[in-house]
Scaffold this active site. Sequence first.
Site: not given
Length: 391
Positions: A261, A304
């Site tokens: 992430d 993301e």
Amino acid sequence: MIKLDLTTLLVLTVGINVLIGVFMGALYRLRREQLCFCFWSLSCLVFAAGCLAAGAVAFLPWSWLTVVIAYTLLVLGPLFVLCGMLQFVEGRAASRSLRSLFFGLLVFVPLLAIYRDSPQIPRLMTAAYTAVIFIAAFRLTRRIQPASALPVRALQLFFLTHGALMAVEVVTVFHAWWHRMPLANSPVLEAILVSHILLANCTALTFPLLAFFRSEHQLRILAESDALTGLCNRRAFYSRGTHAFRDAVQAGAPFTVLMIDLDHFKQINDRWGHGVGDDVLRFMARLLREELREDDIVGRIGGEEFAVALPGTTEEQARCISERLRERVFQRGRVIADEPVNLSASIGGVHREERHTSFNDMLMQADSALYSAKGQGRNTVFFAMTRALEA
């Protein structure tokens, strides 16, 4: 010996090629972006016209104009085949090659007229030029993506056989011309003619199959790829990861899953705009492709967040890979799209053990490890049920 009715065969060939040509033309009207169908349609129609003109040469008194027209049409048919292959393989970049092909035809036609007094020379030149065209077409097929394996193999066989038949015709006609022998009623040339006609029909029928295979492959890629990064989308990543997990279980091989992430990604979007945010995601996708193996499964599974499946990778190896990825992101992500985004990533991982009954189990534990990595200050690697490796 069976006597072939060449007149009937020619009539059938003309009819079949006209039908295929009309069919190709209809496909071109539906798919205007694929100019190859236009060329293949012209190839079939011109070949049919060439067969009619060749028949006219056989029944009408010898006329050099009729001969030039007939042999030009018989060369134009394969030439349009090659043009279609060029456009199929190269797209718009094929324009220069197409100009070169038709320049060669402009040289060929005057030569036919020069040697109009000898029936062997025009046929010799036509066979030689056609052989070169089919060999060039065969070489083009080697550049087609492997997803079209079945029609490509068929076309390669047809093109090579075409080229070989034309080479045999060159030798046969040259032998007859050298020894002043008549060409009429030659069983070799008759067999070549029949084979050439049959192969022409088979080749024309293979072209739509080739285009269909490639279109299906492209649709499959679109369905399985993330539009922004080109990585696997969530569904494709889960499907491929599940297969890799089962293979690892059956083989008793190591298997590791990583969840990645990007830290503070929302702030990057808010401060620099979504355009820079998209550049950051594409940067991350490129970095993952560069740093990981071809056999590794990489996907963007949301916003993301990225995921990686590492078949055949031990926990120790996966830790080293994860730490290397974290360092690369931190080092190379300082400036992206000329903006000082100072990118970093948190990574959570889990190595397969007997307690893992499915790939989904590993994903959930890797996701839990990712949250632990973020809880320890971000820009950190954390493996499930292990201590964190501090950045």
